[in-house]
Scaffold this motif. Structure first.
Motif, mmCIF file in Angstrom:
data_model
loop_
_atom_site.group_PDB
_atom_site.id
_atom_site.type_symbol
_atom_site.label_atom_id
_atom_site.label_comp_id
_atom_site.label_asym_id
_atom_site.label_seq_id
_atom_site.Cartn_x
_atom_site.Cartn_y
_atom_site.Cartn_z
ATOM 1 N N VAL A 110 -15.707 5.629 2.922
ATOM 2 C CA VAL A 110 -15.083 5.044 1.718
ATOM 3 C C VAL A 110 -13.614 5.431 1.617
ATOM 4 O O VAL A 110 -13.251 6.604 1.750
ATOM 5 N N LYS A 111 -12.796 4.403 1.401
ATOM 6 C CA LYS A 111 -11.355 4.635 1.262
ATOM 7 C C LYS A 111 -10.853 4.072 -0.051
ATOM 8 O O LYS A 111 -11.351 3.047 -0.518
ATOM 9 N N THR A 112 -9.825 4.727 -0.598
ATOM 10 C CA THR A 112 -9.112 4.155 -1.737
ATOM 11 C C THR A 112 -7.713 3.783 -1.272
ATOM 12 O O THR A 112 -7.006 4.606 -0.685
ATOM 13 N N TYR A 113 -7.360 2.528 -1.525
ATOM 14 C CA TYR A 113 -6.012 2.034 -1.227
ATOM 15 C C TYR A 113 -5.236 2.051 -2.531
ATOM 16 O O TYR A 113 -5.620 1.363 -3.483
ATOM 17 N N LEU A 114 -4.184 2.856 -2.572
ATOM 18 C CA LEU A 114 -3.338 2.860 -3.774
ATOM 19 C C LEU A 114 -2.180 1.906 -3.524
ATOM 20 O O LEU A 114 -1.490 1.994 -2.496
ATOM 21 N N LEU A 115 -1.998 0.978 -4.463
ATOM 22 C CA LEU A 115 -0.964 -0.057 -4.313
ATOM 23 C C LEU A 115 0.145 0.178 -5.320
ATOM 24 O O LEU A 115 -0.119 0.605 -6.453
ATOM 25 N N ILE A 146 0.881 -1.180 0.000
ATOM 26 C CA ILE A 146 0.000 0.000 0.000
ATOM 27 C C ILE A 146 0.914 1.223 0.000
ATOM 28 O O ILE A 146 1.824 1.323 0.839
ATOM 29 N N ASN A 147 0.713 2.146 -0.987
ATOM 30 C CA ASN A 147 1.562 3.343 -0.968
ATOM 31 C C ASN A 147 0.815 4.608 -0.546
ATOM 32 O O ASN A 147 1.425 5.634 -0.253
ATOM 33 N N LYS A 148 -0.515 4.543 -0.504
ATOM 34 C CA LYS A 148 -1.294 5.708 -0.060
ATOM 35 C C LYS A 148 -2.704 5.252 0.287
ATOM 36 O O LYS A 148 -3.228 4.333 -0.351
ATOM 37 N N ILE A 149 -3.292 5.894 1.282
ATOM 38 C CA ILE A 149 -4.697 5.609 1.614
ATOM 39 C C ILE A 149 -5.453 6.931 1.541
ATOM 40 O O ILE A 149 -5.095 7.892 2.224
#
Ligand SMILES: Cc1cc2nc3c(=O)[nH]c(=O)nc-3n(C[C@H](O)[C@H](O)[C@H](O)COP(=O)(O)OP(=O)(O)OC[C@H]3O[C@@H](n4cnc5c(N)ncnc54)[C@H](O)[C@@H]3O)c2cc1C
Length: 241
Positions: free
Chosen positions: A18-23, A8-11
């Motif tokens: 609602v969350k976006t997990y950037l991988l 995970i590089n950013k949340i």
């Protein structure tokens, strides 16, 4: 089957729930717009059989050009074991993705495209719209209609009507307005209608669209071929009643 372990590089907090997990994007990993993947948490493959409670289908809400794999999900206070673990993950933690495939790429058939979604279903359509903004070839126009009873509408910086780009975005917070608008949109008897949401949502949308004379071949669902025919034949059989 190749399993990609990545970090995970950013949340991003898209809204209170609602969350976006950037991988991080593994070097040889790519995908098309509309793709979904299997998103898995540490330990999912530790036993003899994969632990299903640690795996969920998730759409990828980004395009490969962004160099990050985006996973957008709603995490309510009362949630599954999967989401309880996910909620506590931080930047730098590892997750796995595998079996990635798009059932709903953007069709370039010189037609009007309607994107009908419920809640975080909009995440599936985010890369389709970005792809269209980058290259509008053979797409007449796009109209997005999203229903979210939380009223915390998602991705409003992208899902914003832009007449110069022939893009319209509508958000509604109740079913009455939603289905009234679906009926209006279905006045276009030659459009392509993409639908993303729960199975009940799909069934109801298919019913309304079919009542308005939209053919099964004009309806796009994020389902494999076999499931697709089940959904659309449900609808066909209801016609004979
Ligand atoms: C092709 C495809 C793509 C998908 N893409 C996405 C996507 O991009 N984003 C996404 O979020 N989902 C997506 N999904 C759905 C996803 O796979 C999950 O099914 C969904 O997010 C629900 O997750 P969950 O089972 O962990 O339950 P939760 O979301 O935790 O819970 C589901 C419901 O059950 C209730 N609940 C759960 N546990 C409890 C409890 N212990 N007590 C009381 N109530 C409880 C919750 O309040 C909620 O209403 C996709 C599915 C498919 C098939």
């Amino acid at each position: 089957m190749q399993i990609y372990w990545t970090k995970i590089n950013k949340i991003i907090e898209e809204s209170p729930e609602v969350k976006t997990y950037l991988l991080d994007c593994p070097e040889d990993f790519t995908w098309e717009e509309g793709s979904h993947t299997h998103f898995a948490l540490e330990g999912f493959n530790a036993g003899e059989k994969p632990n299903r409670s640690l795996i969920r289908h998730m759409s990828i809400s980004t395009l490969p050009q962004s160099n990050s794999i985006g996973i957008t999900t709603r995490i309510r206070e009362q949630c599954s074991e999967f989401k309880t673990i996910l909620r506590n993950l931080e930047v730098g933690n590892e997750v796995a993705i595998f079996k990635t495939h798009s059932n709903v790429p953007l069709k370039r058939e010189d037609k009007n495209v309607y994107l009908l979604s419920s809640g975080v279903g909009l995440a599936t359509f985010r890369p389709l719209v970005l792809e269209y903004f980058e290259r509008a070839d053979n797409v007449n126009q796009i109209h997005s209609l999203n229903i979210d009873s939380s009223k915390d509408f998602l991705f409003t910086n992208i899902f914003e009507s832009a007449p110069d780009k022939k893009f319209t975005s509508q958000f509604v917070d109740n079913r009455k307005d939603y289905y009234e608008e679906v009926k209006n949109l279905a006045a276009d008897k030659d459009g392509l209608f993409y639908v993303v949401g729960s199975d009940e949502f799909l069934v109801q949308n298919i019913e309304v669209l079919r009542e308005q004379g939209i053919k099964p071949t004009q309806i796009m669902l994020d389902k494999h071929k076999q499931q697709l025919s089940e959904f659309l034949s449900f609808d066909l059989s209801s016609e004979t009643k």
